[in-house]
Design a protein around this motif. Structure first.
Motif, PDB file in Angstrom:
ATOM      1  N   SER A 196       0.735  -1.208  -0.020  1.00  0.00           N
ATOM      2  CA  SER A 196       0.047  -0.046  -0.252  1.00  0.00           C
ATOM      3  C   SER A 196       0.791   1.345  -0.008  1.00  0.00           C
ATOM      4  CB  SER A 196      -0.911  -0.002   1.088  1.00  0.00           C
ATOM      5  OG  SER A 196      -1.548   1.242   1.497  1.00  0.00           O
ATOM      6  N   THR A 197       0.199   2.277  -0.706  1.00  0.00           N
ATOM      7  CA  THR A 197       1.009   3.683  -0.529  1.00  0.00           C
ATOM      8  C   THR A 197       0.341   4.568   0.336  1.00  0.00           C
ATOM      9  OG1 THR A 197      -0.093   4.376  -2.461  1.00  0.00           O
ATOM     10  CG2 THR A 197       2.190   3.613  -2.655  1.00  0.00           C
ATOM     11  N   ASN A 198      -0.911   4.160   1.272  1.00  0.00           N
ATOM     12  CA  ASN A 198      -1.577   4.901   2.174  1.00  0.00           C
ATOM     13  C   ASN A 198      -0.930   4.599   3.654  1.00  0.00           C
ATOM     14  OD1 ASN A 198      -3.441   5.862   3.965  1.00  0.00           O
ATOM     15  ND2 ASN A 198      -4.945   4.709   3.097  1.00  0.00           N
ATOM     16  N   PRO A 199      -0.190   5.658   3.954  1.00  0.00           N
ATOM     17  CA  PRO A 199       0.544   5.615   5.066  1.00  0.00           C
ATOM     18  C   PRO A 199      -0.451   5.129   6.528  1.00  0.00           C
ATOM     19  CG  PRO A 199       0.844   7.779   4.300  1.00  0.00           C
ATOM     20  CD  PRO A 199      -0.344   7.121   3.630  1.00  0.00           C
ATOM     21  N   GLU A 200      -1.741   5.250   6.551  1.00  0.00           N
ATOM     22  CA  GLU A 200      -2.650   4.663   7.443  1.00  0.00           C
ATOM     23  C   GLU A 200      -2.445   2.997   7.588  1.00  0.00           C
ATOM     24  OE1 GLU A 200      -4.243   6.197  10.050  1.00  0.00           O
ATOM     25  OE2 GLU A 200      -2.959   7.885   9.224  1.00  0.00           O
ATOM     26  N   ASP A 201      -2.194   2.555   6.581  1.00  0.00           N
ATOM     27  CA  ASP A 201      -2.101   1.237   6.438  1.00  0.00           C
ATOM     28  C   ASP A 201      -0.914   0.739   7.117  1.00  0.00           C
ATOM     29  OD1 ASP A 201      -4.563   0.661   5.126  1.00  0.00           O
ATOM     30  OD2 ASP A 201      -3.372   0.542   3.057  1.00  0.00           O
ATOM     31  N   TYR A 202       0.019   1.536   7.512  1.00  0.00           N
ATOM     32  CA  TYR A 202       1.308   1.176   8.357  1.00  0.00           C
ATOM     33  C   TYR A 202       1.214   1.412   9.877  1.00  0.00           C
ATOM     34  CZ  TYR A 202       2.984   0.146   3.639  1.00  0.00           C
ATOM     35  OH  TYR A 202       3.091   0.125   2.273  1.00  0.00           O
ATOM     36  N   GLN A 203       0.355   2.112  10.177  1.00  0.00           N
ATOM     37  CA  GLN A 203       0.263   2.406  11.607  1.00  0.00           C
ATOM     38  C   GLN A 203      -0.060   1.398  12.599  1.00  0.00           C
ATOM     39  OE1 GLN A 203       1.530   5.689  11.911  1.00  0.00           O
ATOM     40  NE2 GLN A 203       1.353   5.252   9.652  1.00  0.00           N
ATOM     41  N   HIS A 204      -0.670   0.289  12.363  1.00  0.00           N
ATOM     42  CA  HIS A 204      -0.975  -0.782  13.054  1.00  0.00           C
ATOM     43  C   HIS A 204      -0.172  -2.158  12.720  1.00  0.00           C
ATOM     44  CE1 HIS A 204      -3.617   2.027  15.191  1.00  0.00           C
ATOM     45  NE2 HIS A 204      -4.023   2.246  13.991  1.00  0.00           N
ATOM     46  N   VAL A 205       0.840  -2.245  11.908  1.00  0.00           N
ATOM     47  CA  VAL A 205       1.375  -3.471  11.507  1.00  0.00           C
ATOM     48  C   VAL A 205       1.811  -4.005  12.724  1.00  0.00           C
ATOM     49  CG1 VAL A 205       3.217  -4.278  10.124  1.00  0.00           C
ATOM     50  CG2 VAL A 205       1.622  -2.695   9.180  1.00  0.00           C
ATOM     51  N   PRO A 206       1.646  -5.344  12.842  1.00  0.00           N
ATOM     52  CA  PRO A 206       2.184  -6.092  13.949  1.00  0.00           C
ATOM     53  C   PRO A 206       3.793  -6.323  13.895  1.00  0.00           C
ATOM     54  CG  PRO A 206       1.149  -7.529  12.672  1.00  0.00           C
ATOM     55  CD  PRO A 206       0.911  -6.183  12.012  1.00  0.00           C
ATOM     56  N   ARG A 207       4.396  -5.463  13.361  1.00  0.00           N
ATOM     57  CA  ARG A 207       6.115  -5.593  13.185  1.00  0.00           C
ATOM     58  C   ARG A 207       6.735  -4.288  13.843  1.00  0.00           C
ATOM     59  NH1 ARG A 207       4.490  -9.858  12.763  1.00  0.00           N
ATOM     60  NH2 ARG A 207       4.853 -11.371  10.990  1.00  0.00           N
ATOM     61  N   ALA A 208       8.126  -4.287  14.545  1.00  0.00           N
ATOM     62  CA  ALA A 208       8.563  -3.280  14.743  1.00  0.00           C
ATOM     63  C   ALA A 208       8.939  -2.001  13.815  1.00  0.00           C
ATOM     64  CB  ALA A 208      10.034  -3.786  15.202  1.00  0.00           C
ATOM     65  N   VAL A 209       9.028  -2.704  12.647  1.00  0.00           N
ATOM     66  CA  VAL A 209       9.348  -1.598  11.800  1.00  0.00           C
ATOM     67  C   VAL A 209       8.558  -1.665  10.574  1.00  0.00           C
ATOM     68  CG1 VAL A 209      10.804  -0.498   9.955  1.00  0.00           C
ATOM     69  CG2 VAL A 209      11.675  -0.893  12.205  1.00  0.00           C
ATOM     70  N   ALA A 210       7.583  -0.845   9.953  1.00  0.00           N
ATOM     71  CA  ALA A 210       6.789  -0.847   8.512  1.00  0.00           C
ATOM     72  C   ALA A 210       7.371  -0.058   7.563  1.00  0.00           C
ATOM     73  CB  ALA A 210       5.225  -0.717   8.944  1.00  0.00           C
ATOM     74  N   ALA A 211       7.816  -0.484   6.254  1.00  0.00           N
ATOM     75  CA  ALA A 211       8.373   0.438   5.458  1.00  0.00           C
ATOM     76  C   ALA A 211       7.305   0.727   4.228  1.00  0.00           C
ATOM     77  CB  ALA A 211       9.566  -0.203   4.912  1.00  0.00           C
ATOM     78  N   MET A 212       7.426   1.758   3.977  1.00  0.00           N
ATOM     79  CA  MET A 212       6.423   2.279   2.583  1.00  0.00           C
ATOM     80  C   MET A 212       7.108   2.938   1.614  1.00  0.00           C
ATOM     81  SD  MET A 212       3.114   4.878   2.620  1.00  0.00           S
ATOM     82  CE  MET A 212       3.889   6.472   2.596  1.00  0.00           C
ATOM     83  N   PRO A 213       7.139   2.525   0.314  1.00  0.00           N
ATOM     84  CA  PRO A 213       7.705   3.000  -0.763  1.00  0.00           C
ATOM     85  C   PRO A 213       6.750   4.085  -1.501  1.00  0.00           C
ATOM     86  CG  PRO A 213       7.337   1.061  -1.233  1.00  0.00           C
ATOM     87  CD  PRO A 213       6.896   1.098  -0.103  1.00  0.00           C
ATOM     88  N   LYS A 214       7.026   5.318  -1.852  1.00  0.00           N
ATOM     89  CA  LYS A 214       5.966   6.113  -2.460  1.00  0.00           C
ATOM     90  C   LYS A 214       6.914   7.175  -3.257  1.00  0.00           C
ATOM     91  CE  LYS A 214       1.818   8.206  -1.771  1.00  0.00           C
ATOM     92  NZ  LYS A 214       0.366   8.512  -0.744  1.00  0.00           N
ATOM     93  N   ASP A 215       6.463   7.349  -4.374  1.00  0.00           N
ATOM     94  CA  ASP A 215       7.028   8.244  -5.424  1.00  0.00           C
ATOM     95  C   ASP A 215       6.239   9.558  -5.500  1.00  0.00           C
ATOM     96  OD1 ASP A 215       9.263   6.420  -5.515  1.00  0.00           O
ATOM     97  OD2 ASP A 215       8.578   5.769  -7.386  1.00  0.00           O
ATOM     98  N   PHE A 216       6.994  10.882  -5.642  1.00  0.00           N
ATOM     99  CA  PHE A 216       6.152  11.951  -5.832  1.00  0.00           C
ATOM    100  C   PHE A 216       6.778  12.914  -6.924  1.00  0.00           C
ATOM    101  CE2 PHE A 216       5.626  10.507  -1.384  1.00  0.00           C
ATOM    102  CZ  PHE A 216       4.275  10.860  -1.270  1.00  0.00           C
TER     103      PHE A 216
END
Length: 280
Positions: free
Chosen positions: A11-31
């Motif tokens: 996903s490129t929606n930051p909200e999808d990474y706020q409750h991931v059950p892992r220590a780090v959630a990494a999101m790639p997104k280009d602008f």
């Protein structure tokens, strides 16, 4: 999480990474160049980083310019906005509360080593629900170790709360090469030079001259990171010669202007990841 994640796509929606059950959630997104992200905040702390392009990140209290050699540590819950300078390849890390323990509780610029750069890129290629006991878990552990060991850099521009001074500073940020003196700005701001001088020190901790120089340094970092020529940047920011600009820039940043220009390296990938370990 979203249908994208269920389908195996990131996903490129930051909200999808706020409750991931892992220590780090990494999101790639280009602008694209000039894209603006309006003020927002996140539940998790984040490392805002881009492998290409430069970002101007603003909070109510300060402004940071973040080229590819740097990243901004953003604690949770802080309202911030982002403007892109050049095409930006953003690679953001969202850290769970326990993973962020011991990191600064205020925004800080961090140096990104070649090793950490490749680790961040690799994290965006791993499954969101990565195996914590496998290779992915080791990569995340290395990322956290690098983040906790890395020194912060004093590369920010404090923004005042006084409305008159804030308007003046915003005008300088829009035209950092403006050569007007404090006395000339005082007439524009409908305040006495003495009042403006006092406000600069009280609200930013810097004199007018020091604040403007820092604004020019940060603006130069953004322009250089976007590929603009050193000579062009020097002249547009109000310097009479490249040598004068370069001397000022080196004193303020500890590096030459050319160090902030994009390097002609291959796109990050597994080969680059291997080289980072070999050279780390």
């Amino acid at each position: 999480m979203s249908q994208k994640r269920q389908a195996g796509l990131r996903s490129t929606n930051p909200e999808d990474y706020q409750h991931v059950p892992r220590a780090v959630a990494a999101m790639p997104k280009d602008f694209p160049d000039g894209f603006e992200i309006s003020p927002h905040r996140h539940r998790r702390a984040q490392l805002i980083y881009a492998t290409a392009g430069t970002m101007r990140i603003s909070t109510e209290e300060a402004v940071w310019v973040v080229p590819p050699q740097r990243a901004l540590w953003m604690p949770p819950g802080i309202h911030h906005s982002i403007v892109m300078s050049g095409d930006v390849t953003m690679r953001t890390l969202y850290l769970r509360q326990d993973a962020a323990a011991g990191m600064p509780d205020v925004c800080r610029v961090l140096h990104i080593s070649p090793l950490l750069r490749e680790l961040i890129v690799r994290a965006t290629e791993m499954p969101v629900d990565y195996d914590e006991r496998g290779a992915a878990g080791h990569i995340v552990a290395l990322i956290l170790d690098e983040l906790h060991r890395g020194p912060s850099l004093p590369l920010h521009l404090p923004m005042p709360r006084d409305k008159r001074l804030h308007r003046l500073c915003a005008a300088l940020l829009a035209q950092p090469g403006d050569q007007r003196t404090l006395e000339e700005w005082a007439g524009w701001a409908n305040a006495s030079p003495r009042t403006l001088a006092r406000l600069f020190m009280t609200e930013t901790g810097l004199t007018f001259g020091a604040w403007r120089q820092q604004a020019r340094v940060l603006e130069a970092m953004g322009r250089l990171g976007g590929g603009q020529a050193v000579t062009e940047v020097a002249l547009e920011l109000g310097y009479d010669s490249v040598s004068a600009f370069s001397a000022m820039f080196r004193r303020a940043s500890g590096a030459s202007p050319s160090a902030y220009r994009p390097s002609r390296q291959d796109p990050p990938g597994r080969a680059g990841f291997s080289r980072a370990f070999a050279n780390g």
